[in-house]
Enzyme design. Structure first.
Site, PDB file in Angstrom:
ATOM      1  N   LEU A 164       0.808  -0.917   0.079  1.00  0.00           N
ATOM      2  CA  LEU A 164       0.078  -0.004   0.132  1.00  0.00           C
ATOM      3  C   LEU A 164       0.953   1.313   0.018  1.00  0.00           C
ATOM      4  O   LEU A 164       1.901   1.176   0.700  1.00  0.00           O
ATOM      5  CB  LEU A 164      -0.566  -0.079   1.352  1.00  0.00           C
ATOM      6  N   ASP A 165       0.701   2.201  -0.970  1.00  0.00           N
ATOM      7  CA  ASP A 165       1.631   3.356  -0.819  1.00  0.00           C
ATOM      8  C   ASP A 165       1.550   4.239   0.442  1.00  0.00           C
ATOM      9  O   ASP A 165       0.845   3.928   1.053  1.00  0.00           O
ATOM     10  CB  ASP A 165       1.271   4.200  -2.070  1.00  0.00           C
ATOM     11  N   TYR A 166       2.447   4.954   0.500  1.00  0.00           N
ATOM     12  CA  TYR A 166       2.939   5.636   1.830  1.00  0.00           C
ATOM     13  C   TYR A 166       1.764   6.492   2.249  1.00  0.00           C
ATOM     14  O   TYR A 166       1.243   6.650   3.442  1.00  0.00           O
ATOM     15  CB  TYR A 166       3.794   6.859   1.522  1.00  0.00           C
ATOM     16  N   ASP A 167       0.853   6.973   1.218  1.00  0.00           N
ATOM     17  CA  ASP A 167      -0.392   8.145   1.756  1.00  0.00           C
ATOM     18  C   ASP A 167      -1.842   7.069   1.761  1.00  0.00           C
ATOM     19  O   ASP A 167      -2.665   7.641   2.168  1.00  0.00           O
ATOM     20  CB  ASP A 167      -0.486   9.151   0.736  1.00  0.00           C
ATOM     21  N   THR A 168      -1.565   5.742   1.659  1.00  0.00           N
ATOM     22  CA  THR A 168      -2.835   5.002   1.599  1.00  0.00           C
ATOM     23  C   THR A 168      -2.917   4.203   2.747  1.00  0.00           C
ATOM     24  O   THR A 168      -2.124   3.505   3.300  1.00  0.00           O
ATOM     25  CB  THR A 168      -2.832   3.963   0.299  1.00  0.00           C
TER      26      THR A 168
END
Length: 242
Positions: free
Chosen positions: A101-105
């Site tokens: 999951l990306d950093y902001d998710t």
């Protein structure tokens, strides 16, 4: 069966790249025989030694984490940022995240030391549903939601959703809450698809992975998977394989 260098890396002996050099330098044995081929695969019953020292064999473990925003989906970060394994300090096994999951998710991410299980779940042909909730800047039209399901090419990569629907809208703030389902896990896929349609995201959360959800957990919480949940995921992935 897993590649030898991956087994060595997961055992914490060395990085994947260093493990490859150990193999080609003739410093690794499998069942007493020196192995120098990087393509060699080994199973749980094979005895692997690195420079004469047996590597530890761990029992497989499986965890579900509610990843907060601002956390890297990795076991380490060269910039010193928080990583997902920081939230499981009591787990002694050498676990790693299944996909990213990306950093902001935020949302549901699985961690394990079982490479075979991880590969099974991540392969898109196994069609394991990954359900996301996105808050969009702007309100997509029905035609644009159909475009998500039809698929399109972004920066040379074909991206496609299995399903997409609007859960709610706020016409005053010009925002929408959209549910989107993927089978793939390409890099920043949901954000890239909405960006391409002209709807950048304020927030993105993965709420469900196969038969699992975040019920009873707050951001940063984790729990072990129950044996029947692991079995369900295996059955789900096996049933859908093409």
């Amino acid at each position: 069966m897993e590649r030898l260098q991956k087994v060595i890396a997961h055992a914490g002996v060395a990085s994947r790249r260093k493990a490859e050099k150990l193999i080609t330098d003739g410093k690794v044995t499998v069942n007493g025989k020196v192995v120098t081929e990087l393509g060699t695969k080994v199973g749980k019953n094979d005895d692997v030694e690195v420079e004469g020292v047996p590597i530890d064999k761990e029992e497989p473990v499986y965890y579900l984490l509610y990843k907060p925003r601002g956390v890297i989906s990795s076991v380490s970060d060269d910039k010193g940022r928080k990583v997902v394994t920081d939230y499981l300090p009591e787990v002694k096994e050498r676990i790693f995240p299944i996909g990213r999951l990306d950093y902001d998710t935020s949302g549901l991410i699985l961690l394990t030391n079982d490479g075979e299980f991880a590969n099974m779940l991540m392969h898109p042909s196994h069609e394991v549903d990954k359900v996301y909730i996105a808050k969009t800047k702007g309100i997509p039209s029905p035609e644009q939601l159909k475009q998500l399901k039809k698929g399109f090419t972004v920066e040379g990569e074909y991206l496609k959703a299995v399903h997409a629907k609007i859960n709610s809208t706020d016409t005053r703030k010009n925002t929408a809450i959209v549910q989107i389902v993927l089978h793939e896990g390409k890099n920043r896929q949901v954000r890239r698809m909405f960006d391409a349609l002209g709807f950048p995201l304020d927030k993105l959360k993965r709420e469900r992975y196969g038969s699992l959800d975040l019920h009873g957990l707050n951001a940063g919480d984790y729990r072990p998977l129950k044996p029947f949940e692991v079995k369900q995921l295996r059955q789900l992935a096996g049933k859908n394989v093409k």
